[in-house]
Write a protein that holds these residues in place. Structure first.
Motif, mmCIF file in Angstrom:
data_model
loop_
_atom_site.group_PDB
_atom_site.id
_atom_site.type_symbol
_atom_site.label_atom_id
_atom_site.label_comp_id
_atom_site.label_asym_id
_atom_site.label_seq_id
_atom_site.Cartn_x
_atom_site.Cartn_y
_atom_site.Cartn_z
ATOM 1 N N SER A 1 -2.062 10.847 -10.473
ATOM 2 C CA SER A 1 -1.023 10.322 -9.579
ATOM 3 C C SER A 1 -0.970 11.133 -8.281
ATOM 4 O O SER A 1 -0.514 10.660 -7.248
ATOM 5 N N VAL A 2 -1.456 12.369 -8.334
ATOM 6 C CA VAL A 2 -1.537 13.205 -7.125
ATOM 7 C C VAL A 2 -2.724 12.737 -6.283
ATOM 8 O O VAL A 2 -2.627 12.546 -5.081
ATOM 9 N N SER A 3 -3.847 12.546 -6.963
ATOM 10 C CA SER A 3 -5.064 12.044 -6.315
ATOM 11 C C SER A 3 -6.020 11.638 -7.422
ATOM 12 O O SER A 3 -6.227 12.401 -8.354
ATOM 13 N N PRO A 4 -6.602 10.431 -7.352
ATOM 14 C CA PRO A 4 -7.535 10.046 -8.414
ATOM 15 C C PRO A 4 -8.795 10.909 -8.372
ATOM 16 O O PRO A 4 -9.189 11.384 -7.302
ATOM 17 N N PHE A 5 -9.407 11.115 -9.535
ATOM 18 C CA PHE A 5 -10.656 11.893 -9.586
ATOM 19 C C PHE A 5 -11.699 11.236 -8.687
ATOM 20 O O PHE A 5 -12.366 11.904 -7.917
ATOM 21 N N MET A 6 -11.833 9.920 -8.817
ATOM 22 C CA MET A 6 -12.728 9.177 -7.929
ATOM 23 C C MET A 6 -11.865 8.622 -6.799
ATOM 24 O O MET A 6 -11.200 7.613 -6.955
ATOM 25 N N ARG A 7 -11.866 9.320 -5.687
ATOM 26 C CA ARG A 7 -10.889 9.052 -4.637
ATOM 27 C C ARG A 7 -11.370 7.985 -3.658
ATOM 28 O O ARG A 7 -10.856 6.881 -3.621
ATOM 29 N N LYS A 8 -12.386 8.314 -2.851
ATOM 30 C CA LYS A 8 -12.877 7.341 -1.858
ATOM 31 C C LYS A 8 -14.371 7.104 -1.963
ATOM 32 O O LYS A 8 -14.846 6.003 -1.744
ATOM 33 N N GLY A 9 -15.125 8.176 -2.249
ATOM 34 C CA GLY A 9 -16.570 8.029 -2.388
ATOM 35 C C GLY A 9 -17.256 7.544 -1.120
ATOM 36 O O GLY A 9 -18.193 6.762 -1.173
ATOM 37 N N ILE A 10 -16.760 8.008 0.025
ATOM 38 C CA ILE A 10 -17.378 7.579 1.298
ATOM 39 C C ILE A 10 -17.888 8.795 2.065
ATOM 40 O O ILE A 10 -17.613 9.941 1.699
ATOM 41 N N LYS B 1 -15.395 3.698 -10.689
ATOM 42 C CA LYS B 1 -13.960 3.987 -10.510
ATOM 43 C C LYS B 1 -13.120 3.243 -11.549
ATOM 44 O O LYS B 1 -12.071 3.714 -11.976
ATOM 45 N N GLN B 2 -13.603 2.065 -11.975
ATOM 46 C CA GLN B 2 -12.881 1.257 -12.966
ATOM 47 C C GLN B 2 -13.266 1.607 -14.406
ATOM 48 O O GLN B 2 -12.630 1.148 -15.344
ATOM 49 N N ASN B 3 -14.318 2.400 -14.566
ATOM 50 C CA ASN B 3 -14.862 2.682 -15.902
ATOM 51 C C ASN B 3 -14.228 3.949 -16.491
ATOM 52 O O ASN B 3 -14.470 5.047 -15.999
ATOM 53 N N PRO B 4 -13.430 3.823 -17.560
ATOM 54 C CA PRO B 4 -12.790 5.013 -18.134
ATOM 55 C C PRO B 4 -13.774 6.051 -18.670
ATOM 56 O O PRO B 4 -13.422 7.204 -18.866
ATOM 57 N N LYS B 5 -15.024 5.638 -18.858
ATOM 58 C CA LYS B 5 -16.039 6.590 -19.332
ATOM 59 C C LYS B 5 -16.557 7.476 -18.198
ATOM 60 O O LYS B 5 -17.229 8.477 -18.434
ATOM 61 N N THR B 6 -16.248 7.097 -16.950
ATOM 62 C CA THR B 6 -16.731 7.888 -15.805
ATOM 63 C C THR B 6 -15.619 8.358 -14.862
ATOM 64 O O THR B 6 -15.857 9.238 -14.038
ATOM 65 N N ASN B 7 -14.424 7.789 -14.957
ATOM 66 C CA ASN B 7 -13.403 8.093 -13.934
ATOM 67 C C ASN B 7 -12.426 9.218 -14.312
ATOM 68 O O ASN B 7 -11.464 9.470 -13.596
ATOM 69 N N TYR B 8 -12.669 9.863 -15.439
ATOM 70 C CA TYR B 8 -11.885 11.026 -15.883
ATOM 71 C C TYR B 8 -10.424 10.718 -16.210
ATOM 72 O O TYR B 8 -9.610 11.627 -16.339
ATOM 73 N N THR B 9 -10.086 9.448 -16.372
ATOM 74 C CA THR B 9 -8.698 9.117 -16.754
ATOM 75 C C THR B 9 -8.429 9.464 -18.220
ATOM 76 O O THR B 9 -7.289 9.432 -18.663
ATOM 77 N N THR B 10 -9.474 9.810 -18.969
ATOM 78 C CA THR B 10 -9.295 10.197 -20.376
ATOM 79 C C THR B 10 -8.834 11.647 -20.516
ATOM 80 O O THR B 10 -8.471 12.085 -21.599
ATOM 81 N N VAL B 11 -8.860 12.403 -19.411
ATOM 82 C CA VAL B 11 -8.383 13.787 -19.432
ATOM 83 C C VAL B 11 -6.849 13.771 -19.348
ATOM 84 O O VAL B 11 -6.274 12.918 -18.670
ATOM 85 N N THR B 12 -6.182 14.700 -20.029
ATOM 86 C CA THR B 12 -4.710 14.704 -20.044
ATOM 87 C C THR B 12 -4.140 14.890 -18.640
ATOM 88 O O THR B 12 -4.752 15.562 -17.800
ATOM 89 N N GLN B 13 -2.952 14.326 -18.433
ATOM 90 C CA GLN B 13 -2.310 14.413 -17.117
ATOM 91 C C GLN B 13 -1.950 15.863 -16.766
ATOM 92 O O GLN B 13 -1.908 16.230 -15.597
ATOM 93 N N GLU B 14 -1.695 16.686 -17.800
ATOM 94 C CA GLU B 14 -1.394 18.099 -17.538
ATOM 95 C C GLU B 14 -2.571 18.789 -16.851
ATOM 96 O O GLU B 14 -2.386 19.654 -16.011
ATOM 97 N N GLU B 15 -3.778 18.366 -17.229
ATOM 98 C CA GLU B 15 -4.977 19.009 -16.670
ATOM 99 C C GLU B 15 -5.437 18.354 -15.369
ATOM 100 O O GLU B 15 -5.858 19.032 -14.444
ATOM 101 N N MET B 16 -5.402 17.016 -15.347
ATOM 102 C CA MET B 16 -5.811 16.276 -14.153
ATOM 103 C C MET B 16 -4.771 15.212 -13.856
ATOM 104 O O MET B 16 -4.647 14.248 -14.607
ATOM 105 N N ASP B 17 -4.045 15.402 -12.776
ATOM 106 C CA ASP B 17 -2.968 14.463 -12.445
ATOM 107 C C ASP B 17 -3.464 13.434 -11.428
ATOM 108 O O ASP B 17 -3.491 13.671 -10.221
#
Length: 295
Positions: free
Chosen positions: A251-260, A233-249
């Motif tokens: 702030s609406v919900s993180p790509f790696m949300r809860k993992g439970i 979740k903290q690793n930018p190489k795996t958490n998809y935060t490198t994708v543009t906000q237009e495509e993946m927002d």
């Protein structure tokens, strides 16, 4: 395309009865004719079932636990999403065609849409399945943040779409059952998300055996650490935060949300649970495949 917005939030288009992103449907011929190589490893899942997690574990295994090597690029470049095509971007097929062997290949396709070259080459495949109730909750949040999907509507509306298979990549029920059947005839390791949550080390050892890799225990522990939800979740190489906000927002919900496992309990009403369970029993009555909806 006049603008980025023309690409996003468009209705799904069916390919042989399976709803897919319109852009995948448009480029379908290149997916269908994709040439698998005998040493390809396919990672197949229904969306939101632990795809990125198992991809990171396998990439770490391929690099003998060397986390620096696994940080060489973002996960979607290391394990390309084969069928994904977005106008103006390199498609998954193009990325894979330019990759040296051995390749790691990601797909969400149901068995009937998988390019035939994978079956012909008898490629090794890893399938990860997750219980339906957690999948639909995770998918609902993913639809909201990943804007290549159409608008999800309300939770109630989305739940209905999921149950009737009117979401991207079609019916969860058919997907998990058909891959389960295929494992009888092909080299498929069928894993369960809940088992991975319960005892990740045990499941990593299953992967090692399947991949015919022998790694010392300290390396397995390193893989365990670097593939944990907290670290990923903290690793930018795996958490998809490198994708543009237009495509993946995010702030609406993180790509790696809860993992439970078991988050569905926070979303289903009593009535929804009852309706869902009745529908589930009907859809799954013809299979020996069993899921745990919590651990």
């Amino acid at each position: 395309m006049d603008s980025q917005l023309d690409v996003l939030r468009r209705e799904l288009v069916e390919v042989r009865g399976i709803p897919l992103f319109w852009s995948i449907a448009e480029q379908w011929s290149q997916v269908e004719s994709f040439e698998a190589r005998p040493d390809d490893l396919l990672i197949a899942t229904y969306p939101k079932s632990g795809t990125t997690w198992v991809s990171e574990i396998v990439d770490l295994i391929y690099n003998n636990g060397d986390a620096e090597k696994s940080r060489r690029d973002v996960i979607y470049m290391r394990v390309p999403f084969m069928e994904l095509a977005v106008p103006g971007r390199t498609s998954g097929v193009e990325k894979l065609n330019n990759m040296p062997s051995p390749r790691l290949v990601k797909t969400h396709l149901p068995v009937q849409l998988l390019p035939s070259s994978f079956w012909k080459n008898n490629c090794k495949m890893i399938y990860v399945a997750r219980n339906a109730k957690d999948v639909v909750v995770s998918y609902y949040y993913f639809y909201q943040m990943a804007k290549l999907h159409p608008e999800p509507g309300t939770w109630e509306e989305f739940l209905d779409k999921f149950m009737t298979g009117k979401v991207s990549f079609g019916s969860w029920y058919d997907h998990v059952k058909d891959w389960w059947e295929k494992r009888k005839d092909y080299r498929i390791l069928y894993l369960f998300y809940e088992d991975m949550k319960e005892d990740p080390k045990r499941e990593i050892k299953k992967l090692l055996k399947f991949l015919e890799k022998d790694l010392p225990d300290e390396v397995v522990n390193k893989i365990l650490h670097h593939s944990s939800f907290k670290v990923m979740k903290q690793n930018p190489k795996t958490n998809y935060t490198t994708v543009t906000q237009e495509e993946m927002d995010h702030s609406v919900s993180p790509f790696m949300r809860k993992g439970i496992s078991g988050d569905w309990k926070n979303h289903f009403t009593v009535a929804q649970y009852k309706t869902f369970e009745e529908h589930y029993e009907e859809k799954m009555k013809d299979t020996a495949l069993k899921f745990r909806s919590e651990i």
